[in-house]
Design a protein around this motif. Structure first.
Motif, mmCIF file in Angstrom:
data_model
loop_
_atom_site.group_PDB
_atom_site.id
_atom_site.type_symbol
_atom_site.label_atom_id
_atom_site.label_comp_id
_atom_site.label_asym_id
_atom_site.label_seq_id
_atom_site.Cartn_x
_atom_site.Cartn_y
_atom_site.Cartn_z
ATOM 1 N N ALA A 1 0.238 7.061 -1.874
ATOM 2 C CA ALA A 1 -0.382 8.040 -1.688
ATOM 3 C C ALA A 1 -0.376 8.780 -0.459
ATOM 4 N N ALA A 2 -0.413 7.885 0.594
ATOM 5 C CA ALA A 2 -0.090 8.326 2.119
ATOM 6 C C ALA A 2 1.320 8.968 1.986
ATOM 7 N N PHE A 3 2.245 8.148 1.586
ATOM 8 C CA PHE A 3 3.611 8.689 1.737
ATOM 9 C C PHE A 3 3.837 10.087 1.059
ATOM 10 N N THR B 1 2.441 13.219 2.902
ATOM 11 C CA THR B 1 3.265 13.534 4.163
ATOM 12 C C THR B 1 4.533 14.645 3.856
ATOM 13 N N LEU B 2 4.747 14.580 2.263
ATOM 14 C CA LEU B 2 5.638 15.595 1.946
ATOM 15 C C LEU B 2 5.131 17.044 1.308
ATOM 16 N N LEU B 3 3.599 16.929 1.213
ATOM 17 C CA LEU B 3 3.144 17.783 0.432
ATOM 18 C C LEU B 3 2.193 19.140 1.425
ATOM 19 N N GLU B 4 2.136 20.102 0.607
ATOM 20 C CA GLU B 4 1.364 20.811 1.360
ATOM 21 C C GLU B 4 -0.181 20.667 0.700
ATOM 22 N N PRO B 5 -1.184 21.206 1.238
ATOM 23 C CA PRO B 5 -2.601 21.223 0.906
ATOM 24 C C PRO B 5 -2.685 21.542 -0.476
ATOM 25 N N GLY B 6 -3.396 21.055 -1.690
ATOM 26 C CA GLY B 6 -3.600 21.492 -2.940
ATOM 27 C C GLY B 6 -2.424 21.461 -3.691
ATOM 28 N N ALA B 7 -1.386 20.531 -3.509
ATOM 29 C CA ALA B 7 -0.088 20.527 -4.324
ATOM 30 C C ALA B 7 -0.418 19.893 -5.669
ATOM 31 N N ARG B 8 0.301 20.299 -6.643
ATOM 32 C CA ARG B 8 0.576 19.865 -8.135
ATOM 33 C C ARG B 8 1.229 18.743 -8.059
ATOM 34 N N VAL B 9 0.651 17.357 -8.560
ATOM 35 C CA VAL B 9 1.751 16.193 -8.616
ATOM 36 C C VAL B 9 1.710 15.715 -10.122
ATOM 37 N N LEU B 10 2.633 15.292 -10.431
ATOM 38 C CA LEU B 10 2.608 14.576 -11.915
ATOM 39 C C LEU B 10 2.916 12.991 -11.319
ATOM 40 N N ASP B 11 2.031 12.324 -11.863
ATOM 41 C CA ASP B 11 2.322 10.758 -11.568
ATOM 42 C C ASP B 11 2.727 10.256 -13.075
ATOM 43 N N ALA B 12 4.083 10.096 -12.930
ATOM 44 C CA ALA B 12 4.772 9.566 -14.272
ATOM 45 C C ALA B 12 4.602 7.872 -14.375
ATOM 46 N N CYS C 1 1.801 6.358 -14.593
ATOM 47 C CA CYS C 1 0.680 6.416 -13.649
ATOM 48 C C CYS C 1 -0.188 4.861 -13.685
ATOM 49 N N GLY C 2 0.007 4.274 -14.655
ATOM 50 C CA GLY C 2 -0.678 2.970 -14.913
ATOM 51 C C GLY C 2 -2.400 3.325 -14.884
ATOM 52 N N THR C 3 -3.103 2.456 -14.186
ATOM 53 C CA THR C 3 -4.322 2.478 -13.922
ATOM 54 C C THR C 3 -4.938 3.730 -13.093
ATOM 55 N N GLY C 4 -3.855 4.486 -12.863
ATOM 56 C CA GLY C 4 -4.538 5.791 -11.907
ATOM 57 C C GLY C 4 -4.711 5.624 -10.435
ATOM 58 N N ARG C 5 -4.391 4.463 -9.996
ATOM 59 C CA ARG C 5 -4.830 4.059 -8.572
ATOM 60 C C ARG C 5 -4.047 5.182 -7.678
ATOM 61 N N ILE C 6 -2.902 5.744 -7.887
ATOM 62 C CA ILE C 6 -2.274 6.635 -6.873
ATOM 63 C C ILE C 6 -2.790 7.981 -7.148
ATOM 64 N N ALA C 7 -2.843 8.332 -8.529
ATOM 65 C CA ALA C 7 -3.310 9.771 -8.792
ATOM 66 C C ALA C 7 -4.690 10.014 -8.361
ATOM 67 N N ILE C 8 -5.634 9.103 -8.411
ATOM 68 C CA ILE C 8 -6.906 9.243 -7.975
ATOM 69 C C ILE C 8 -7.014 9.435 -6.607
ATOM 70 N N ARG C 9 -6.257 8.512 -5.629
ATOM 71 C CA ARG C 9 -6.245 8.502 -4.431
ATOM 72 C C ARG C 9 -5.656 9.974 -3.767
ATOM 73 N N LEU C 10 -4.673 10.748 -4.638
ATOM 74 C CA LEU C 10 -4.185 11.746 -4.056
ATOM 75 C C LEU C 10 -5.195 12.959 -4.415
ATOM 76 N N THR C 11 -5.829 12.794 -5.585
ATOM 77 C CA THR C 11 -7.013 13.967 -5.830
ATOM 78 C C THR C 11 -7.880 13.785 -4.648
ATOM 79 N N GLU C 12 -8.299 12.676 -4.296
ATOM 80 C CA GLU C 12 -9.239 12.433 -3.435
ATOM 81 C C GLU C 12 -8.843 13.052 -2.020
ATOM 82 N N LEU C 13 -7.420 13.173 -1.596
ATOM 83 C CA LEU C 13 -7.152 13.727 -0.623
ATOM 84 C C LEU C 13 -6.710 15.266 -0.937
ATOM 85 N N GLY C 14 -7.258 16.007 -2.075
ATOM 86 C CA GLY C 14 -7.008 17.186 -2.151
ATOM 87 C C GLY C 14 -5.934 17.801 -3.218
#
Length: 208
Positions: A38-40, A43-54, A56-69
Motif C-alpha cells: 500500500a505504501a508503494f 507513492t504512485l497515486l494522486e489523492p483520492g485515486a481509484r484502485v482495483l485490487d485484483a 485482493c485476498g483478505t483485503g489487507r492492501i485495499a483496506i489500507r489504501l482506503t484508509e489512506l484516502g
C-alpha cells in the motif's frame, strides 16, 4: 473438458482465508510492516485515486489504501478470503470473480491503478495468464498503472518451480498495450537486478 482450477485453489482448496488473515495479524503484532504494498502504491497515486485490487485476498492492501484516502475495489476468486475482507470492511466493494472474466462484472473502467500483488499472476489457472493481463490492462484509464509483485523462484513462491518467466510476463503486458515503467526487487523499492527472486513491476497504459 472440466475447467482447470487456478494454482491457488490447487494449493488451498479455497479454504485459506482465516489462516491467511491470522498469519498477517501475527506479523503485525510482532512489529513487522505489513503495509509495504500500500505504501508503494501510494507513492504512485494522486489523492483520492481509484484502485482495483485484483486478487485482493483478505483485503489487507485495499483496506489500507482506503484508509489512506483512495477508492478501492477488490476482486478475488477465493470466497474464503473475501469473507474475511467483507467482515473487516463491510462498506467496501468486494467482488467474487475470476480475473480472466473481469469484464463480466461490469465495473466502471478507467482505474488509476490496478494492483496484482501477492503472487496473483503466478497462481492463476495455467493458460489464462495473458487473458488476465489483458483484462487488467483494459480496466486502466489512459496513463493508468498496472502494479504487480511476483516470485520468480521456488524460494519466493508456494510452488516447487516458477510457472512463468519475467520475460514472458513482459511479453503479455506488451501484447496488452502496456509499457514497462519501473521494476524493483521489493515493495520498499530496492533495485532489481537479473537473477533476483522477486520482482515488483510498474507497467503503464499509454496516455490518450
Amino acid at each position: 473438458m472440466p475447467e482447470q482450477r487456478d494454482r491457488w485453489a490447487e494449493l488451498t482448496s479455497g479454504q485459506a482465508g482465516e489462516d491467511y488473515a491470522r498469519r498477517f495479524a501475527q506479523l503485525a503484532d510482532a512489529g513487522h510492516d505489513v503495509h509495504g504494498e500500500a505504501a508503494f502504491c501510494t507513492t504512485l497515486l494522486e489523492p483520492g485515486a481509484r484502485v482495483l485490487d485484483a486478487g485482493c485476498g483478505t483485503g489487507r492492501i485495499a483496506i489500507r489504501l482506503t484508509e489512506l484516502g483512495h477508492h478501492c475495489t477488490g476482486v478475488d476468486i477465493d470466497s474464503s478470503m473475501l469473507a474475511v475482507a467483507r467482515r473487516e470492511a463491510p462498506t467496501q466493494e468486494w467482488y467474487l470473480a475470476d480475473l480472466a472474466r473481469l469484464d463480466s462484472l461490469g465495473l466502471e473502467p478507467e482505474f488509476d491503478l490496478v494492483l496484482a500483488a501477492g503472487n496473483v499472476i503466478p497462481l492463476l489457472a495455467p493458460g489464462t495468464e495473458s487473458t488476465v493481463v489483458r483484462q487488467l490492462a483494459s480496466a486502466l484509464r489512459p496513463g493508468g498503472l498496472l502494479v504487480t509483485g511476483m516470485g520468480l523462484d521456488a524460494a519466493h513462491l508456494p510452488l516447487p518451480e516458477p510457472p512463468l518467466t519475467l520475460a514472458g510476463f513482459d511479453h503479455w503486458c506488451t501484447q496488452a498495450g502496456l509499457a514497462l515503467r519501473q521494476r524493483y526487487a521489493t515493495w520498499h523499492g530496492d533495485p532489481y537486478e537479473d537473477g533476483c527472486g522477486y520482482a515488483v513491476s510498474v507497467h503503464s497504459r499509454p496516455a490518450a
